[in-house]
Every structure is written in structure tokens, then in C-alpha cells.
Write a protein that holds these residues in place. Structure first.
Motif, PDB file in Angstrom:
ATOM      1  N   TYR A 281     -29.646 -46.600   4.548  1.00  0.00           N
ATOM      2  CA  TYR A 281     -30.851 -46.676   3.722  1.00  0.00           C
ATOM      3  C   TYR A 281     -31.683 -47.898   4.114  1.00  0.00           C
ATOM      4  O   TYR A 281     -31.136 -48.975   4.353  1.00  0.00           O
ATOM      5  N   PRO A 282     -33.041 -47.736   4.188  1.00  0.00           N
ATOM      6  CA  PRO A 282     -33.899 -48.850   4.611  1.00  0.00           C
ATOM      7  C   PRO A 282     -33.637 -50.108   3.786  1.00  0.00           C
ATOM      8  O   PRO A 282     -33.331 -50.026   2.601  1.00  0.00           O
ATOM      9  N   ILE A 283     -33.783 -51.247   4.419  1.00  0.00           N
ATOM     10  CA  ILE A 283     -33.394 -52.495   3.759  1.00  0.00           C
ATOM     11  C   ILE A 283     -34.430 -52.947   2.748  1.00  0.00           C
ATOM     12  O   ILE A 283     -34.109 -53.259   1.612  1.00  0.00           O
ATOM     13  N   LYS A 284     -35.692 -52.949   3.162  1.00  0.00           N
ATOM     14  CA  LYS A 284     -36.711 -53.479   2.245  1.00  0.00           C
ATOM     15  C   LYS A 284     -37.358 -52.334   1.483  1.00  0.00           C
ATOM     16  O   LYS A 284     -38.362 -51.779   1.881  1.00  0.00           O
ATOM     17  N   GLN A 285     -36.721 -51.980   0.422  1.00  0.00           N
ATOM     18  CA  GLN A 285     -37.214 -50.877  -0.409  1.00  0.00           C
ATOM     19  C   GLN A 285     -37.019 -51.267  -1.855  1.00  0.00           C
ATOM     20  O   GLN A 285     -36.325 -52.232  -2.159  1.00  0.00           O
ATOM     21  N   ASN A 286     -37.607 -50.468  -2.742  1.00  0.00           N
ATOM     22  CA  ASN A 286     -37.456 -50.713  -4.172  1.00  0.00           C
ATOM     23  C   ASN A 286     -35.972 -50.629  -4.544  1.00  0.00           C
ATOM     24  O   ASN A 286     -35.328 -49.609  -4.341  1.00  0.00           O
ATOM     25  N   ARG A 287     -35.434 -51.705  -5.086  1.00  0.00           N
ATOM     26  CA  ARG A 287     -34.003 -51.756  -5.318  1.00  0.00           C
ATOM     27  C   ARG A 287     -33.567 -50.838  -6.452  1.00  0.00           C
ATOM     28  O   ARG A 287     -32.516 -50.197  -6.386  1.00  0.00           O
ATOM     29  N   ALA A 288     -34.408 -50.761  -7.502  1.00  0.00           N
ATOM     30  CA  ALA A 288     -34.050 -49.924  -8.649  1.00  0.00           C
ATOM     31  C   ALA A 288     -33.945 -48.464  -8.218  1.00  0.00           C
ATOM     32  O   ALA A 288     -33.015 -47.746  -8.596  1.00  0.00           O
ATOM     33  N   ALA A 289     -34.893 -48.028  -7.380  1.00  0.00           N
ATOM     34  CA  ALA A 289     -34.872 -46.638  -6.906  1.00  0.00           C
ATOM     35  C   ALA A 289     -33.619 -46.372  -6.092  1.00  0.00           C
ATOM     36  O   ALA A 289     -33.000 -45.317  -6.187  1.00  0.00           O
ATOM     37  N   PHE A 290     -33.236 -47.381  -5.309  1.00  0.00           N
ATOM     38  CA  PHE A 290     -32.042 -47.247  -4.469  1.00  0.00           C
ATOM     39  C   PHE A 290     -30.784 -47.082  -5.327  1.00  0.00           C
ATOM     40  O   PHE A 290     -29.937 -46.207  -5.059  1.00  0.00           O
ATOM     41  N   ILE A 291     -30.690 -47.896  -6.397  1.00  0.00           N
ATOM     42  CA  ILE A 291     -29.521 -47.793  -7.280  1.00  0.00           C
ATOM     43  C   ILE A 291     -29.490 -46.422  -7.954  1.00  0.00           C
ATOM     44  O   ILE A 291     -28.453 -45.759  -8.005  1.00  0.00           O
ATOM     45  N   GLY A 292     -30.678 -45.979  -8.408  1.00  0.00           N
ATOM     46  CA  GLY A 292     -30.747 -44.661  -9.059  1.00  0.00           C
ATOM     47  C   GLY A 292     -30.336 -43.543  -8.111  1.00  0.00           C
ATOM     48  O   GLY A 292     -29.578 -42.644  -8.462  1.00  0.00           O
ATOM     49  N   LEU A 293     -30.826 -43.655  -6.873  1.00  0.00           N
ATOM     50  CA  LEU A 293     -30.544 -42.625  -5.873  1.00  0.00           C
ATOM     51  C   LEU A 293     -29.049 -42.576  -5.553  1.00  0.00           C
ATOM     52  O   LEU A 293     -28.454 -41.506  -5.408  1.00  0.00           O
ATOM     53  N   SER A 294     -28.440 -43.753  -5.454  1.00  0.00           N
ATOM     54  CA  SER A 294     -27.006 -43.806  -5.161  1.00  0.00           C
ATOM     55  C   SER A 294     -26.201 -43.179  -6.292  1.00  0.00           C
ATOM     56  O   SER A 294     -25.204 -42.496  -6.057  1.00  0.00           O
ATOM     57  N   PHE A 295     -26.670 -43.426  -7.520  1.00  0.00           N
ATOM     58  CA  PHE A 295     -25.991 -42.813  -8.663  1.00  0.00           C
ATOM     59  C   PHE A 295     -26.028 -41.290  -8.542  1.00  0.00           C
ATOM     60  O   PHE A 295     -25.012 -40.608  -8.707  1.00  0.00           O
ATOM     61  N   LEU A 296     -27.223 -40.778  -8.193  1.00  0.00           N
ATOM     62  CA  LEU A 296     -27.364 -39.324  -8.031  1.00  0.00           C
ATOM     63  C   LEU A 296     -26.463 -38.796  -6.925  1.00  0.00           C
ATOM     64  O   LEU A 296     -25.839 -37.738  -7.066  1.00  0.00           O
ATOM     65  N   LEU A 297     -26.378 -39.557  -5.827  1.00  0.00           N
ATOM     66  CA  LEU A 297     -25.540 -39.140  -4.701  1.00  0.00           C
ATOM     67  C   LEU A 297     -24.083 -39.014  -5.150  1.00  0.00           C
ATOM     68  O   LEU A 297     -23.429 -37.989  -4.922  1.00  0.00           O
ATOM     69  N   GLY A 298     -23.599 -40.070  -5.840  1.00  0.00           N
ATOM     70  CA  GLY A 298     -22.216 -40.032  -6.314  1.00  0.00           C
ATOM     71  C   GLY A 298     -21.989 -38.885  -7.273  1.00  0.00           C
ATOM     72  O   GLY A 298     -20.980 -38.178  -7.210  1.00  0.00           O
ATOM     73  N   LEU A 299     -22.988 -38.678  -8.149  1.00  0.00           N
ATOM     74  CA  LEU A 299     -22.849 -37.632  -9.157  1.00  0.00           C
ATOM     75  C   LEU A 299     -22.791 -36.259  -8.511  1.00  0.00           C
ATOM     76  O   LEU A 299     -22.004 -35.395  -8.926  1.00  0.00           O
ATOM     77  N   SER A 300     -23.584 -36.053  -7.444  1.00  0.00           N
ATOM     78  CA  SER A 300     -23.544 -34.727  -6.809  1.00  0.00           C
ATOM     79  C   SER A 300     -22.196 -34.489  -6.139  1.00  0.00           C
ATOM     80  O   SER A 300     -21.698 -33.368  -6.146  1.00  0.00           O
ATOM     81  N   ILE A 301     -21.599 -35.549  -5.577  1.00  0.00           N
ATOM     82  CA  ILE A 301     -20.254 -35.382  -5.013  1.00  0.00           C
ATOM     83  C   ILE A 301     -19.279 -35.041  -6.149  1.00  0.00           C
ATOM     84  O   ILE A 301     -18.404 -34.189  -6.003  1.00  0.00           O
ATOM     85  N   ASP A 302     -19.454 -35.709  -7.297  1.00  0.00           N
ATOM     86  CA  ASP A 302     -18.563 -35.461  -8.430  1.00  0.00           C
ATOM     87  C   ASP A 302     -18.628 -34.014  -8.907  1.00  0.00           C
ATOM     88  O   ASP A 302     -17.622 -33.424  -9.257  1.00  0.00           O
TER      89      ASP A 302
END
Lengths: 169, 272
Positions: free
Chosen positions: A45-66
Motif C-alpha cells: 500500500y502507498p506510503i503517503k496516503q490518508n492513514r484513517a482510510a488505510f486503517i479502515g481498508l485493512s479492517f475490511l480486508l481482514g473482515l472479508s477473509i473472516d
């Protein structure tokens, strides 16, 4: 250019979820080793990006695996943890280099890339198995799983990242 | 007020992290209790469809082996049928049968986790309901936990929440079948009194106390046994007949008297 990076990330998200649940969750090497390659999403994932969006996106990623692997929400919990800790890990691994405007993951040395990936994986697996097994009496089992599966994940993630490496510019 | 807003703005990532972590842990703890994992399961529409598509592709690879297995089972059943002495007593009226059986296929299997679930390609449309038993030609597999339109998730016996009534085949002493999450080919039978004589190799089958499985469905054989901490009950390691890593065709068993049994038990309990 921005829409292009969004597009790449969406495709990457979907492909990593599918590869994880259809291939790597069924590997069962030695009966219990299922490497988790979807962590590469957080690595790439790109380094200089909105951090909140990144955390939200990661949550979604984990949830879809779940959703696919019937693991309640422990993938989501561990992925969101490394998403939150990622800047700290990067500061630790890349040091001052991170401050430069032109810094890219591809420009870092191999040792740095390797350490970054390894730290992400170990932290993720530790949270994951601590939550899955959820008892201090089984600390040994947790450590055994974290060690062996981290090793497998690291190996496959390194293979994948060298196959689909971010282009050096 | 200004300070509070500043605080929130400054730590917004941390707060977001704490919030999402709480959500995730909340889901996890909530689904620890039985029958509440309805939200997170692989029988839902989208996950079920993806697994079904992948199953459609991969199911061709071991058709020959599966066919052999089914032929062997048919052969065994025919042997039983032809050698049955009193054919006149066989009931053919389906309303008097106490178990219904339907077949299904596994589209997703797992055995490496602490709580393993299996997804099958039968669901509500095939009148599958929660708490039906699932067996294979070799032995028991688990209990249906969640059902969607076309799929169902099965709580495997390789799940640390699984608890099934089982007994010794020759002595009829019963206990509970649990799993300690260590290896995928052994489960544990606990609560068998110490006075029961045991021999390695004895067969373990399902007990009559379960309202889910019929009696005498095979489970496995005794691998080893020792006393538990209190020295009053056996703790038996049972090696399974089923190869849990390789399951394709399953049967879903429904006890048509289950409601009646449960009602009766409830009445008895409330009288106490």
C-alpha cells in the motif's frame, strides 16, 4: 494517476482475498500451516496516503477473509493492528530515509524490505493466534504456531513480492 | 471544548484503531457463544457462491476415487440388506421413519484451526435446518450450525466447542466427545467412569442420548487412554475412522422426533 493507484489497489484487494481463501487457506502444509499472503496488501500500500482510510481498508480486508474462513473477526483484529502500527514499524526500519519526498519502497535496500515485511507478519500472526487460541496456558502452542506459520508466510510473501515487484523508478 | 476537539483530531487514528479493534473483538466474543456466529460464516450468499464455483472446477479431479468410495459403501449396504432376516417387518411407510437422510457435498473444509467449520452445498432450499447431524460413509462429521439459501456451515467435530454424546460399542458406557485442537485425526472421549474396562482398539460409536445423531454411527477406535486429574474418569484418545482432510460426499441426518424429545426433556427439567 490517482485513479490509477485506486484501481490497482482495488484489484489487488480482490485478488489477494481470492488467492488467500481459495489457495492458501487450503494448503494445510504439515496439517496446520496455512500461510497468510494477504498481508502483502499492507506491504504494498502507498506510503503517503490518508492513514484513517488505510486503517479502515485493512479492517475490511481482514473482515472479508473472516467471512470466508469462519474465523469470527480475528483476521480483522490482527490486520487492523498492523495497519495502525505500520508507520511506527516503517520509522523503525527505514529511519531517516522515510522523510524524503521521493522515498519509495522499491528504493529501499533488500534488508530493509525484508525486515519490514517480517515485522508486519510476526506482529500480525502473534495477534491472530493469541486471539484464536485465547489462553495463556497454551502459550507454547501459540509460539509454535506463530513461528512456523510466520516463516511460511514470509517465504511466500517474499516470492510474491519479487514476482509482482513494484516498478523501480 | 476546544481542547477536547483538538485531542480527538490529534489522536483520530488511534481512536479509529481502538474503535475498529473493539468492533472486531466484540464480534469475536459474541460468536463464542453457541448459535451466534450467524453473521460471520461462509454459508452466506457471496462466499457460498465463490466456494461453489471453485468446487465445480476442482470436483473433477478425484471423481474416480470418490466413485470407488461410494460403490464400496453401496456394496456394504446391499450386503446388510440382503442378509436381513425378517424382511416383512421392514417399515416402508415414510411417516413412521424416525430419521430422514439427504445427501450433500463439501465445498469448503478446514482442519487446521481451533474452531473448524465445513461448508456444504445444501441449504434452506433443500430443507436443511440448524442442528441436523452430518455423517459420511465412514463416520460422523459434525452438526449443522448456520443455514443460508443454498449452503450451510457445519461445526466439525474438530472444533473446540463441539460436544457430542458417544459410547463404547461393546459396553454401552457413554461420555462426551470433545477435541483438544492438537491433531486432526484424534478426538477425546471424556467422562467414562474408571470402573469401565478398556482395550486399545475398541470401537467408539455415537450414543443414544443425542437427539441429533442416530445411535451406533461409527466414530473411531481407542488409541490410548489414561485417567484424568481427579483419577475417577478415563480420558480416551480416539483415532477417527474419517480422514478429516479428505471429505467429499456427506449425508445429512434429521431426527424427526427431535422436537418431541426436546419438549419432553424440557418438561422434565422444569418439573425439578
Amino acid at each position: 494517476m490517482i485513479s490509477n493507484s485506486y484501481f490497482i489497489n482495488v484489484i489487488r484487494f480482490a485478488l489477494l482475498v481470492l488467492v488467500q481463501v481459495l489457495v492458501f487457506n487450503r494448503l494445510n502444509f504439515f496439517g496446520f500451516i496455512n500461510p497468510m499472503v494477504y498481508i502483502l496488501f499492507l506491504y504494498w500500500y502507498p506510503i503517503k496516503q490518508n492513514r484513517a482510510a488505510f486503517i479502515g481498508l485493512s479492517f475490511l480486508l481482514g473482515l472479508s477473509i473472516d467471512f470466508f474462513s469462519d474465523t469470527m473477526a480475528i483476521n480483522a483484529a490482527s490486520t487492523v493492528t498492523i495497519a495502525y502500527l505500520r508507520p511506527a514499524i516503517m520509522r523503525f526500519v527505514f529511519g531517516v530515509n522515510l522523510e524524503f519526498q521521493s522515498f519509495k519502497l522499491g528504493n529501499a535496500t533488500y534488508v530493509q524490505q525484508f525486515t519490514f515485511l517480517a515485522l508486519l507478519i510476526v506482529v500480525h500472526h502473534f495477534v491472530f493466534f493469541a486471539l484464536e487460541i485465547f489462553s495463556f496456558a497454551n502459550m507454547l502452542l501459540i509460539l509454535k504456531k506463530v513461528l512456523s506459520i510466520s516463516l511460511a508466510s514470509l517465504l511466500l510473501c517474499l516470492l510474491f513480492s519479487s514476482l509482482f515487484s513494484v516498478r523501480k523508478e | 471544548m476546544q481542547q477536547i476537539i483538538n485531542f480527538i483530531l490529534r489522536y483520530k487514528n488511534f481512536l479509529l484503531y481502538i474503535f475498529l479493534m473493539m468492533v472486531a473483538i466484540g464480534f469475536t466474543i459474541q460468536s463464542h457463544s453457541y448459535h451466534q456466529s450467524t453473521f460471520f460464516n461462509s454459508s452466506s450468499w457471496i462466499t457460498g457462491n465463490i466456494y461453489e464455483t471453485s468446487f465445480d472446477i476442482t470436483s473433477y479431479f478425484d471423481l474416480r476415487k470418490e466413485n470407488n468410495k461410494l460403490v464400496n459403501e453401496n456394496q456394504r449396504l446391499r450386503l446388510l440388506l440382503f442378509n436381513k432376516k425378517d424382511t416383512l417387518a421392514t417399515e416402508l411407510d415414510s411417516t413412521k421413519m424416525s430419521y430422514t437422510i439427504s445427501s450433500g457435498q463439501v465445498i469448503k473444509n478446514s482442519y487446521a484451526n481451533q474452531r473448524n467449520y465445513i461448508t456444504i452445498n445444501k441449504g434452506e432450499k433443500d430443507s436443511i435446518k440448524p442442528d441436523m447431524g452430518v455423517i459420511t460413509s465412514d463416520g460422523i462429521l459434525g452438526i449443522v450450525e448456520n443455514v443460508s439459501g443454498n449452503n450451510a456451515t457445519v461445526q466439525s467435530i474438530l472444533n473446540d466447542r463441539s460436544n457430542i454424546n458417544a459410547k463404547l460399542k461393546n459396553t454401552n458406557h457413554f461420555g462426551s466427545l470433545v477435541w483438544n485442537a492438537e491433531t486432526y485425526n484424534t478426538v477425546q472421549l471424556i467422562d467414562i467412569p474408571r470402573l469401565v474396562p478398556l482395550v486399545v482398539g475398541d470401537t467408539i460409536v455415537t450414543g443414544a442420548m443425542s437427539s441429533i445423531f442416530p445411535e451406533n454411527i461409527p466414530i473411531g477406535t481407542i488409541k490410548q487412554f489414561d485417567l484424568d486429574k481427579a483419577k475417577s474418569f478415563w480420558r480416551i484418545e480416539v483415532s477417527l475412522f474419517n480422514d478429516m482432510t479428505n471429505i467429499k460426499n456427506v449425508y445429512i441426518v434429521y431426527n424427526t422426533n427431535r422436537e418431541e424429545v426436546l419438549e419432553l426433556q424440557e418438561k422434565t427439567d422444569s418439573n425439578d
